[in-house]
Design a protein around this motif. Structure first.
Motif, PDB file in Angstrom:
ATOM      1  N   ARG A 158       1.022  -1.156  -0.295  1.00 15.58           N
ATOM      2  CA  ARG A 158       0.095  -0.365  -0.013  1.00 15.58           C
ATOM      3  C   ARG A 158       0.957   1.394  -0.295  1.00 15.58           C
ATOM      4  NH1 ARG A 158      -1.931   4.132  -0.342  1.00 15.58           N
ATOM      5  NH2 ARG A 158      -4.090   4.479   0.345  1.00 15.58           N
ATOM      6  N   VAL A 159       2.167   1.108   0.667  1.00 17.33           N
ATOM      7  CA  VAL A 159       2.625   2.595   0.725  1.00 17.33           C
ATOM      8  C   VAL A 159       3.866   2.452  -0.057  1.00 17.33           C
ATOM      9  CG1 VAL A 159       3.943   3.544   1.480  1.00 17.33           C
ATOM     10  CG2 VAL A 159       2.451   2.557   3.720  1.00 17.33           C
ATOM     11  N   TYR A 160       4.325   1.225  -0.667  1.00 20.25           N
ATOM     12  CA  TYR A 160       5.237   1.490  -2.267  1.00 20.25           C
ATOM     13  C   TYR A 160       5.188   0.778  -3.544  1.00 20.25           C
ATOM     14  CZ  TYR A 160       9.176   3.089   1.580  1.00 20.25           C
ATOM     15  OH  TYR A 160       9.863   3.026   2.607  1.00 20.25           O
ATOM     16  N   GLY A 161       3.747   0.187  -2.996  1.00 21.54           N
ATOM     17  CA  GLY A 161       3.313  -0.209  -4.645  1.00 21.54           C
ATOM     18  C   GLY A 161       3.021  -1.569  -4.693  1.00 21.54           C
ATOM     19  N   PRO A 162       2.413  -1.587  -5.941  1.00 17.85           N
ATOM     20  CA  PRO A 162       2.236  -3.529  -6.156  1.00 17.85           C
ATOM     21  C   PRO A 162       3.044  -4.524  -6.324  1.00 17.85           C
ATOM     22  CG  PRO A 162       1.645  -2.198  -7.656  1.00 17.85           C
ATOM     23  CD  PRO A 162       2.136  -1.040  -6.704  1.00 17.85           C
ATOM     24  N   TRP A 163       4.333  -3.486  -6.533  1.00 20.26           N
ATOM     25  CA  TRP A 163       5.998  -4.514  -6.178  1.00 20.26           C
ATOM     26  C   TRP A 163       6.121  -5.498  -5.580  1.00 20.26           C
ATOM     27  CZ3 TRP A 163      10.618  -3.712  -5.007  1.00 20.26           C
ATOM     28  CH2 TRP A 163      10.697  -2.514  -4.405  1.00 20.26           C
ATOM     29  N   LEU A 164       5.800  -5.023  -4.348  1.00 16.21           N
ATOM     30  CA  LEU A 164       6.359  -4.959  -2.810  1.00 16.21           C
ATOM     31  C   LEU A 164       5.650  -6.662  -2.926  1.00 16.21           C
ATOM     32  CD1 LEU A 164       7.333  -2.301  -1.548  1.00 16.21           C
ATOM     33  CD2 LEU A 164       8.363  -4.396  -1.929  1.00 16.21           C
ATOM     34  N   ALA A 165       4.498  -6.963  -3.756  1.00 20.41           N
ATOM     35  CA  ALA A 165       4.031  -8.285  -3.795  1.00 20.41           C
ATOM     36  C   ALA A 165       4.700  -9.336  -4.192  1.00 20.41           C
ATOM     37  CB  ALA A 165       2.717  -8.633  -5.009  1.00 20.41           C
ATOM     38  N   LEU A 166       6.420  -9.551  -4.342  1.00 19.21           N
ATOM     39  CA  LEU A 166       7.276 -10.023  -4.337  1.00 19.21           C
ATOM     40  C   LEU A 166       7.071 -10.574  -2.884  1.00 19.21           C
ATOM     41  CD1 LEU A 166       9.906  -8.593  -6.550  1.00 19.21           C
ATOM     42  CD2 LEU A 166       8.290 -10.884  -7.474  1.00 19.21           C
ATOM     43  N   LEU A 167       7.185  -9.883  -1.791  1.00 20.96           N
ATOM     44  CA  LEU A 167       7.785 -10.431  -0.284  1.00 20.96           C
ATOM     45  C   LEU A 167       6.633 -11.684  -0.031  1.00 20.96           C
ATOM     46  CD1 LEU A 167       7.976  -6.841   1.187  1.00 20.96           C
ATOM     47  CD2 LEU A 167      10.413  -8.170   1.260  1.00 20.96           C
ATOM     48  N   PHE A 168       6.285 -11.741  -1.253  1.00 17.59           N
ATOM     49  CA  PHE A 168       5.029 -13.139  -0.492  1.00 17.59           C
ATOM     50  C   PHE A 168       5.607 -14.432  -0.630  1.00 17.59           C
ATOM     51  CE2 PHE A 168       1.299  -9.417  -1.113  1.00 17.59           C
ATOM     52  CZ  PHE A 168       0.501 -10.564   0.153  1.00 17.59           C
ATOM     53  N   LEU A 169       6.565 -14.120  -1.477  1.00 15.45           N
ATOM     54  CA  LEU A 169       7.520 -15.304  -2.184  1.00 15.45           C
ATOM     55  C   LEU A 169       8.469 -16.215   0.099  1.00 15.45           C
ATOM     56  CD1 LEU A 169       9.223 -14.804  -4.954  1.00 15.45           C
ATOM     57  CD2 LEU A 169       7.287 -16.590  -4.110  1.00 15.45           C
ATOM     58  N   GLY A 170       8.439 -14.375   0.878  1.00 19.03           N
ATOM     59  CA  GLY A 170       9.267 -15.078   2.007  1.00 19.03           C
ATOM     60  C   GLY A 170       7.586 -15.190   3.092  1.00 19.03           C
ATOM     61  N   VAL A 171       6.890 -14.507   3.156  1.00 27.45           N
ATOM     62  CA  VAL A 171       5.432 -15.402   3.324  1.00 27.45           C
ATOM     63  C   VAL A 171       5.381 -16.681   3.913  1.00 27.45           C
ATOM     64  CG1 VAL A 171       2.892 -14.524   4.182  1.00 27.45           C
ATOM     65  CG2 VAL A 171       4.457 -12.599   3.365  1.00 27.45           C
ATOM     66  N   ALA A 172       5.446 -17.341   1.514  1.00 28.57           N
ATOM     67  CA  ALA A 172       5.514 -18.890   1.899  1.00 28.57           C
ATOM     68  C   ALA A 172       6.435 -19.566   2.478  1.00 28.57           C
ATOM     69  CB  ALA A 172       5.356 -19.245   0.360  1.00 28.57           C
ATOM     70  N   TRP A 173       7.519 -18.494   2.576  1.00 32.38           N
ATOM     71  CA  TRP A 173       9.041 -19.900   3.226  1.00 32.38           C
ATOM     72  C   TRP A 173       8.926 -19.611   4.700  1.00 32.38           C
ATOM     73  CZ3 TRP A 173      14.503 -16.874   4.450  1.00 32.38           C
ATOM     74  CH2 TRP A 173      14.933 -17.514   4.833  1.00 32.38           C
TER      75      TRP A 173
END
Length: 212
Positions: A158-173
């Motif tokens: 929400r703050v920096y933009g949708p490209w940070l959806a990449l962090l969901f890889l970390g969530v999955a990990w």
């Protein structure tokens, strides 16, 4: 040819090592300490002093103070580890987290902090209260690793933009790591991730818009 016992053992050790790294590097206290600083950097217009001020108020009261209580209790044998995997032992850590962060929340309001920081602290408090209610009301050991990681990812998007959806890889990990280490079931991390998305990310987005 089937794998030898030594090969299976090595693979198992590698998986556990990767799981342990994820569990520690992406632990709730790490997210809660770093997230406010990163958000504050953007919402204050990249002002270093204000970023440190507002970010550390949330980070210290939401992460460092509660973690000090948790680590001290673990050393005294009050719970099994600094991750408090035993559901029955989570009451005091939850109380410490909620009480300390509530103090930070009041400071933000009194200090006229940016509305996004107030929304962030409120969303974190909501996640803690929800997790407490589920843990002791439903007797379901929901994963705080999953809640915090998922909620933080939505906030950063929400703050920096949708490209940070990449962090969901970390969530999955980190969700995988909690199951791999047998600290949580698949249901507990899945429910935690959904709770983080809705209670953490959802409340942050709604409050940030309402307070703007």
């Amino acid at each position: 040819m089937p794998p030898t016992l030594s090969t299976e053992t090595a693979t198992s050790e590698t998986r556990r090592r990767a799981a342990r790294i994820a569990t520690e590097v992406l632990a709730p206290w790490v997210w809660v300490l770093g997230l406010p600083l990163v958000v504050a950097w953007k919402v204050t217009g990249y002002h270093l002093g204000q970023s440190l001020l507002w970010g550390l108020i949330v980070g210290v009261t939401g992460s460092l103070i509660p973690m000090a209580v948790i680590v001290r209790g673990a050393k005294q044998g009050k719970w099994d580890s600094h991750h408090v995997t035993n559901r029955a032992g989570r009451l005091v850590p939850f109380a410490a987290c909620i009480g300390s962060l509530a103090l930070g929340f009041v400071i933000l309001i009194v200090g006229n902090a940016p509305h996004q920081m107030i929304a962030l602290a409120a969303a974190e408090l909501a996640c803690l209260v929800l997790a407490l209610a589920i843990t002791f009301g439903w007797k379901f050991k929901i994963s705080m690793h999953a809640i915090v990681a998922a909620g933080a990812t939505v906030m950063l998007m929400r703050v920096y933009g949708p490209w940070l959806a990449l962090l969901f890889l970390g969530v999955a990990w980190v969700c995988w790591s909690r199951v791999e280490l047998k600290d949580h079931t698949t249901a507990e991390v899945s429910f935690g991730a959904v709770a983080g998305l809705l209670a953490g990310g959802g409340i942050y987005i709604a409050l940030a818009a309402a307070l703007a």
